[in-house]
Every structure is written in structure tokens, then in C-alpha cells.
Design a protein around this motif. Sequence first.
Motif, mmCIF file in Angstrom:
data_model
loop_
_atom_site.group_PDB
_atom_site.id
_atom_site.type_symbol
_atom_site.label_atom_id
_atom_site.label_comp_id
_atom_site.label_asym_id
_atom_site.label_seq_id
_atom_site.Cartn_x
_atom_site.Cartn_y
_atom_site.Cartn_z
ATOM 1 N N SER A 1 -20.033 -14.969 -0.702
ATOM 2 C CA SER A 1 -21.153 -16.105 -0.407
ATOM 3 C C SER A 1 -21.531 -16.110 0.947
ATOM 4 C CB SER A 1 -20.579 -17.443 -1.017
ATOM 5 O OG SER A 1 -21.507 -18.601 -0.492
ATOM 6 N N LEU A 2 -22.508 -15.655 1.324
ATOM 7 C CA LEU A 2 -22.943 -15.433 2.595
ATOM 8 C C LEU A 2 -23.170 -16.668 3.442
ATOM 9 C CD1 LEU A 2 -25.541 -12.464 2.289
ATOM 10 C CD2 LEU A 2 -22.956 -12.446 2.753
ATOM 11 N N SER A 3 -22.599 -16.602 4.646
ATOM 12 C CA SER A 3 -22.766 -17.901 5.575
ATOM 13 C C SER A 3 -23.769 -17.338 6.630
ATOM 14 C CB SER A 3 -21.739 -18.258 6.285
ATOM 15 O OG SER A 3 -21.042 -17.394 7.203
ATOM 16 N N THR A 4 -24.578 -18.442 7.353
ATOM 17 C CA THR A 4 -25.556 -18.332 8.491
ATOM 18 C C THR A 4 -24.673 -17.587 9.628
ATOM 19 O OG1 THR A 4 -25.088 -20.455 9.345
ATOM 20 C CG2 THR A 4 -26.754 -20.036 7.594
ATOM 21 N N ASN A 5 -23.452 -17.723 9.687
ATOM 22 C CA ASN A 5 -22.717 -17.037 10.883
ATOM 23 C C ASN A 5 -21.887 -16.125 10.505
ATOM 24 O OD1 ASN A 5 -23.742 -19.036 12.937
ATOM 25 N ND2 ASN A 5 -22.301 -20.581 12.332
ATOM 26 N N ASP A 6 -22.515 -15.265 9.496
ATOM 27 C CA ASP A 6 -21.601 -14.389 9.078
ATOM 28 C C ASP A 6 -21.493 -12.810 9.986
ATOM 29 O OD1 ASP A 6 -22.183 -11.629 6.654
ATOM 30 O OD2 ASP A 6 -20.266 -12.400 7.230
ATOM 31 N N ASN A 7 -20.401 -12.400 10.261
ATOM 32 C CA ASN A 7 -20.101 -11.231 11.076
ATOM 33 C C ASN A 7 -19.194 -10.440 10.531
ATOM 34 O OD1 ASN A 7 -21.710 -12.123 13.717
ATOM 35 N ND2 ASN A 7 -20.351 -13.610 13.721
ATOM 36 N N GLN A 8 -18.771 -10.430 9.439
ATOM 37 C CA GLN A 8 -18.042 -9.577 8.925
ATOM 38 C C GLN A 8 -18.536 -8.337 8.455
ATOM 39 O OE1 GLN A 8 -15.963 -10.359 5.026
ATOM 40 N NE2 GLN A 8 -14.155 -9.656 5.710
ATOM 41 N N THR A 9 -18.136 -7.247 8.768
ATOM 42 C CA THR A 9 -18.843 -5.853 8.391
ATOM 43 C C THR A 9 -18.436 -5.266 7.156
ATOM 44 O OG1 THR A 9 -16.811 -4.477 9.401
ATOM 45 C CG2 THR A 9 -18.585 -5.386 10.988
ATOM 46 N N TYR A 10 -19.228 -4.436 6.691
ATOM 47 C CA TYR A 10 -18.959 -3.568 5.390
ATOM 48 C C TYR A 10 -17.349 -3.013 5.336
ATOM 49 C CZ TYR A 10 -23.819 -4.347 4.056
ATOM 50 O OH TYR A 10 -24.732 -4.879 3.828
ATOM 51 N N LYS B 1 0.907 -1.058 0.088
ATOM 52 C CA LYS B 1 -0.042 -0.049 0.069
ATOM 53 C C LYS B 1 0.790 1.112 0.136
ATOM 54 C CE LYS B 1 -3.800 -0.158 0.457
ATOM 55 N NZ LYS B 1 -4.944 0.043 -0.664
ATOM 56 N N GLY B 2 0.312 2.292 -0.448
ATOM 57 C CA GLY B 2 1.138 3.427 -0.692
ATOM 58 C C GLY B 2 0.042 4.869 -1.148
ATOM 59 N N ALA B 3 0.691 5.767 -1.091
ATOM 60 C CA ALA B 3 -0.110 6.976 -1.496
ATOM 61 C C ALA B 3 -0.195 7.220 -3.178
ATOM 62 C CB ALA B 3 0.514 8.280 -0.877
ATOM 63 N N ALA B 4 -1.133 7.477 -3.462
ATOM 64 C CA ALA B 4 -1.748 7.759 -4.741
ATOM 65 C C ALA B 4 -0.966 8.946 -5.559
ATOM 66 C CB ALA B 4 -3.230 7.718 -5.011
ATOM 67 N N THR B 5 -0.857 8.711 -6.819
ATOM 68 C CA THR B 5 -0.113 9.549 -7.491
ATOM 69 C C THR B 5 -0.819 9.663 -8.849
ATOM 70 O OG1 THR B 5 1.435 7.938 -8.707
ATOM 71 C CG2 THR B 5 2.500 9.246 -6.661
ATOM 72 N N LEU B 6 -0.914 10.673 -9.339
ATOM 73 C CA LEU B 6 -1.616 11.165 -10.602
ATOM 74 C C LEU B 6 -0.745 10.591 -12.026
ATOM 75 C CD1 LEU B 6 -2.790 14.815 -10.257
ATOM 76 C CD2 LEU B 6 -4.175 12.783 -10.116
ATOM 77 N N LEU C 1 -15.269 3.577 1.351
ATOM 78 C CA LEU C 1 -15.602 2.655 0.466
ATOM 79 C C LEU C 1 -16.935 1.753 1.323
ATOM 80 C CD1 LEU C 1 -15.846 1.229 -1.888
ATOM 81 C CD2 LEU C 1 -13.743 -0.290 -1.217
ATOM 82 N N ARG C 2 -16.758 1.674 2.686
ATOM 83 C CA ARG C 2 -17.652 0.867 3.491
ATOM 84 C C ARG C 2 -19.115 1.748 3.123
ATOM 85 N NH1 ARG C 2 -21.675 2.403 7.274
ATOM 86 N NH2 ARG C 2 -22.016 0.824 8.543
ATOM 87 N N MET D 1 -11.977 -3.183 3.174
ATOM 88 C CA MET D 1 -10.313 -3.207 3.502
ATOM 89 C C MET D 1 -9.834 -4.188 2.702
ATOM 90 S SD MET D 1 -9.952 -2.737 7.529
ATOM 91 C CE MET D 1 -8.059 -2.813 7.520
ATOM 92 N N GLU D 2 -10.511 -5.280 2.328
ATOM 93 C CA GLU D 2 -10.035 -6.512 1.605
ATOM 94 C C GLU D 2 -10.270 -6.196 0.199
ATOM 95 O OE1 GLU D 2 -11.294 -10.441 2.440
ATOM 96 O OE2 GLU D 2 -11.715 -10.302 4.511
ATOM 97 N N ILE D 3 -11.094 -5.320 -0.253
ATOM 98 C CA ILE D 3 -11.335 -5.092 -1.789
ATOM 99 C C ILE D 3 -10.119 -4.179 -2.010
ATOM 100 C CG2 ILE D 3 -12.462 -3.740 -3.336
ATOM 101 C CD1 ILE D 3 -15.109 -4.599 -2.248
ATOM 102 N N LEU D 4 -9.752 -2.963 -0.923
ATOM 103 C CA LEU D 4 -8.696 -2.039 -1.235
ATOM 104 C C LEU D 4 -7.245 -2.820 -1.395
ATOM 105 C CD1 LEU D 4 -9.962 0.903 0.842
ATOM 106 C CD2 LEU D 4 -10.225 0.550 -1.447
#
Length: 854
Positions: A256-265, A128-133, A223-224, A270-273
Motif C-alpha cells: 500500500s503505497l504512501s505519499t512518502n514512500d522511499n523503499q526501493t525495489y 537463510k541458507g544455500a539452496a539444495t535440489l 529479483l529486484r 529482500m523482504e520477499i526473499l
Amino acid sequence: MVLASTGRVYRLLSSATILLSWLSFQPNQHLSANAFSTTISVDTSSIVRLRPDGSANDILYNLLQQQEQQQTDNNEEQSSQSPTLVLEGFISKRRAIGKHLIFLDVMPVDKVPTLDISSANSKNNKKKGAATLDGDDSLSEIVPVQAIMRRDFWNGIQNQTTDINKNNSSTSMSSFDVYHKIIQPGTYCRIQGQVGPSRNQKEAILFCHSITYTLANNNPQHLRNALKFVQDGVLDATEVLNALPILSQVEELTPSLSTNDNQTYGELAMEILDRFPRKFLMNPSQLMGSSDSAKVQLLPPVPVEFRTPPSQIAASGGSSIVDQQQDDDDDDDMITITQALLDRNNEQVTDQKKAITITGWIQNRRRYQDSVSVLEVVDEFSSLASSTSSSDTEESNDDGSGKNELDMRNSKLKDLWKQRIYAVLHPSALGTRSEDELNIYGNILSSGARVTMQGFMMMPSSDTSSKSNGDDSSAATFWVTKCRLLRSSWRPGDIRQLLDLVHDGKFDVEEAAGALEIPYSQVEDLAEGATSAAERQWLTAEVTQSLQGENSRVGKISDAMMQSLATFGSARDEYPIQDVTSLERSDDDGSQSTDTASILESNEGNPRRTSLEGSRWQYKKRPQLEFMVDQIAEVLRSHPDYGKRKLNVVDIGGGKGLLSNLLAETFGDDVVVQVIEISRAATVNGMMRAKRRGLENIRFDAMDATKVDVQSNKDVVVALHACGVLSDVALGHAVSQGAGFVICPCCFRSNPHLRVSIPKEDNGNLDVELVTAEEFLDVDPDQYTSLKQLAELQGDIKLASKAMHTVNALRASAVDRLWQSKKGSQERINTSVKTFPIGFSTRNFCLVGKYDVS
């Protein structure tokens, strides 16, 4: 290919069908009709693109002048429809005024950065790092374009949108509230709108009527919000996919949502980024300036009319400080802004080489490069959102066309210009020996400050061309040669800066004492270095509170808000505030117990957590934790079983366990602590902290706080900065389980969807039912909404605190009404409303329930 994640499995698929179906899923099928608006095509011949070649602001101002000229030539009440303007670029700055108005600075950029998917998946690009144009563009060389998002204008033109790149095919537009949240610094956007007048003369501003979210920034919280809005069905899923190019080509990320899903947006964001290559997405701090020097570099260039002071002013020189004794001697020579403008308009200022002294309030301030600032000075100050004369608070026209509104704004702004003096702080005019001194006044002379200035009022140019086209609102320009701060702005950043300047010996003690309205001796202590950075931060909060009042309020106060205060006034009387100004406590026998500060020390007397002097941990988090431990200790000791068995403590919304780990360590074998937190990542973090400290009397559960086991034996319920209804949820568990409690509420309008458990009898057995917060408090929902709005009021801490007191008094009353003892009638709860020093936090209320065994 499969990505494993705790509680959720991600599949990489070539089709976007599943992702779109998930993101577009709408659990609430009763969306309002305004969730998506039908768009109207716009003739492309009337579209003007604003380019990143430095011409954008000139084009805006020229278009505004053309409109005014057309209106004058045609002698019509309103001008013809202005062309639709299109601007693409990065948001560099954002200032929100309530929920209806946002000011944006946009860095024009030719095109959105593109992503090479094959190289993006390379391991070398994962850091990860700062963005540049793209290319060699320097951010400091790009002149930003000012834009404004206004709810009434957004709705007033029927959300007209067009997509030139798609041959004017209509696209769905989400509500104003959605874009209010997701348009943040660092995002790349495509804006369409119309030109309108700025509050500053010879400037124009882009009024947005539609925005496309084109590229996300690298902030997971931003993003969340976008992911949450898509899930709720109020933001187009395709638009978000396009803003995340790592997902938009060959493969799509589908949960794929599971019945015990506790992951937040937030965790999903963070995983997408994390999948993006380094330096691709923009870091907001890069555009906003991560340091004072960086912020200065990002300031706009000085306008032509303010670049060079007139020759007679540049030659006058002088000190930058108006002597106080001279102020006292020359009071008769000081004139108000109104009088100065009257003299100028009547051309009574015949000698432009004679300095005059004016006194007034700074309504607005514009800072530029080269240490130049321009102050709008008025006789009567009012904050933007609360000003009844503000053109931003007027109602839209009933026809919904939006055509008259900008003309009305233009007319009202011209009237405002006639009531203000534009005071220029320029190095050559002030004649200071140090650029630092000039920058000091450029910083502390901000909106809401009162100032006295000596300088020269310049007469309008003899060129009458402006009057010939109907423009008789030429701004009054005052070139400042000396100035003195009479009263500081109430804003915490300005006050803290002034305190630090005094501490560093860079600001006059007498001037600071008068401006902050605090004793001279206290400022002397500052100048002598007798205060720490944390103490200066605490003093900042106290001075902020004392300087705030009606004219500093950011927002309107309705009759319904004030009525709610009166309606629930008896609750405040029943539960008065107990102000806890000392963190020391005494044992029951009157002996002084261990200083609570030692709780955060190791056995060797060293801090368990090291941090820089004056850090947020030192002046905010640590004092709050000490206060909470102090209050919880009192509640634990009041329990009839204290010392006889381990007491069960539950921390609602405990996050990563800063408080809970401290409780487990402090009280040792006397307690067993359970942390309830919705974020699995936070609980994992907390468990790791507990393990490092060797704590075995604490557990972390990632679960919904409303689902705490009612049959479990909870003795004390605690919560630190529980947002909104989460405070009521915590109190509900206390009353249902006959538990003591220490609850420190935070914001008041969050988590309205949560339900509160209250006790009920079911065939002689204790059970609970889930109710709304209003039902728990037994209040009228509309009145309670007004009260919460007042509690969130910005710019008037005194009035907001009164509303906060009322809300918490209602909560205390509900607890006493519903609390159920598990030991019979001999056990009661003693509920109180306490406050800790406001320097620790402006959310400084705490509800405490101690056992009372008679």
C-alpha cells in the motif's frame, strides 16, 4: 495479518487481484509494440523434451546430425524445420557478450521444487541458507546443457512459444532485454528452442526462442530487476508471481503505497526473499562454484575423443615447458597454424611419431574434468563480438522464419573448423610430474593468449563415412607434449593469477616477464615476495591496460562512435587530464601535510577498519577514499570562508556513508556533512555507523537527489562513483549553488531519466530549472549517445578512457559555462579533470572544482 515496514505497509490478502493490479501498473503508457509479442502455437507432436538422465546432449547432437543428413539426402539449400525442444532446469553458468548474446549452462531437472506454505511459515524455516535440489541429486553429477540466447534468433522466429502443460494455450512473451537481465545463475527456467551447431565439433547447442521464468534464485538484486520490469509493464506479473511460490497460493503480498514512500525495489526484494524457508531458493554460487575446487568439480566430463591420447603420444612424455633457448634455436622449425593445417590436409604429415612445433593465438578454451583442456588455436585472434567472420554477428534472413539461419551458421562454423587446430592438454600426453603444473597451464592458457606448443598432429581417421555424408570438416587434433606462454591474455583474472603464481614461486620468471610484457626486474621482485597482494592487484590493472587493443575489443565500434570523439576533441584539449599518481599533498606554504593514509587510522594508529591483506577494501575502496579526501581537502581549503565558519558539504548518492563519515571525522568542526541517498536502508546503515563513531556533524536523508533544496547553502558537493546522469545531477547542484565539487563518475549510460538542475534568473531572483543531461552539456543527443557507448567499451581500456575523458571534459565545460557565484564576480571556479591510478578502479576519472578568488 499485517507486516509493518519503514515507509510502507504490507497486507496479506487472499486474493491476487490487488497485487496484480499493482505489478501490472504501467506508468509509461507509450510502450513499444514489441513489449509483448503475440505467440504462435506449435504442434506438440514436434516437441522433444530434454531429460535430466544424461541423454540431453546426445539427443541434441543426434538431432543436428539428422538435420544435416536430411539436407544432404534431399539436396536442398536448407533443411526441414527442426522440432521444438523443451528444457527445464537451473541456470548454472551465464556469460553475456554485450547486449545481444548470452551463453547459458543449464542443469536439467525433472520438475520445479514445490513449497509447502504451512511449513514455510514455521519459525524453524526462516534462517537463510544455500539452496539444495529435491532428493539426493548431486549437482556435480548432472551434465549441463549448453544454450544460447541471441537477439536476432529470438526475434527471427517471431517469439514462437507454447505451453504444453496448459494445452498449448498461448502466453505473452516479453522482450529479449528483460530476459537478458532476469535469467541468472540459480534461477529455474523453462526453455524452448531449436538445435544448432556449437563452435566445437561433435557438440550441439540449444538456441532459445522463448524462456519462462519459473523460480527465482535467492539474490535480491536479480529479483529486484524482475519486480522493476513488472512495474514498468514489460514483464508478465503472473509469471513473476509463479516464480515466487511463497506469494502464489493462499496469501499475496500487496504494498500500500504512501505519499512518502522511499523503499526501493531492492528492499522489497529482500523482504520477499526473507519469507522463504532456508535452502529452498538456489544460491547462485552453489551452481557457479564458490571456490576453485568447487568450480573444478562442476566442469563437464571429458569427451570420448579426448579421454585417452594415442599410444605413441602417451609414451613420449616430456616437460610441460618449451625451453626458451630451444625456441630461439628452432625458429625455422616452427610453423603457423595455417601451414600446419595445409600440411595435414595435403597429408604431408606422414610420420605421426615426429613432433612438430606450432605457434598461435588461443581463440577459445574448453576445460573438462580430470585436468583436461582443449584449446582452439588460430593464426589471427579476434574477440567473439568484434570478429567480422563470427557467425554470431551475421544478419538474420529477411523472411523472419529463422530456418535458414542455423544452416548458414552450420556452414560458417565448418569453415572456421578448417582454420583452427584443436590442441589437447592431457596429463598423459604432457608427462608432467605434478598435477598442479598441468592445472596452471590449463588456467593461464585462455582465450586471447599466445602460445607455442610442441606435440603431434594426428591424421584424420581412415573411416570415410563422414565424407560420404558431406562432412569434410574433421577437426585437426594436436596432442600437446610441451608448451610455453608467449603472451598472456589481457583478462584481469588471468593476469592476476599469473602474478600470484610468480609470487608463490610456481611459475618461471623469464616466461612470465615475456608473457606480461613487463621488465624482468619487476617480475624478479614479485618472485622474491617484495610485493603485497594489493600491489599485485594494482599491477594487474596496469598490465591489463597495456595488453588490450583492437583484437581484444568486446563489441563493435561504429563510425558514429569514432565521429563523436572527433566532434568533441576540442573539449579534451581545453581540459587535459591531470594524472594524480601520488596521494601526498602539500600545504600552501610548501610543507608536507599529513599522509592521507593516516586519515583511516584511529588515534592509536590502528586501522579503523580491519581486513585481510589483499582484500577489496585494501586495494580498491581504501585508496579511493584516500584520494577523494585528498581532493576534497584542497577544495575546502580553497573556499574563502574556510576556517571562518562551518562549511556545508553534501554527498550525492552517498550510500551508507563510507566517504561522508570519513569526511565528518577528518574535518571535524570545520564541516557539516549531509548525505543524500535514495535507499532508506543505506541511510539507516550510515546513521548507525556515524553513531558508533560518535559523529554529530553529519546527517542522512533518504530522498531523490534531484530534489535537494536549492535555497540551502551548499559549499562543496561530492560524489563517489555516481552512476551515469547522477554525476550530472551532482554537478548541477554545484553550478546552481556556487559550490566547489569533487565528483568521481562511474558508468555512463545509467539513470537517463534523471534531470539536472541549472540556474536561471526569475525577476532578478536566483531559481533553477530541470533539464536533461544533454541539455546541461549542450550536446547533440545522438552524438552523445555514441560517445557514451564508446566509454562503456569493454576490452580496450585505452580507447574507452579517451571517450571517458571526452565525457568528463564536456561536463567541465558545462560547469564553467553555468556556474553561479553567490559572492559576486570576484569569485570563480577552477575546474579540472583528474585521474587516479587505474589499479584502484577502471573508472578512475574525477572532476574537481576549486574556488578561485581574485
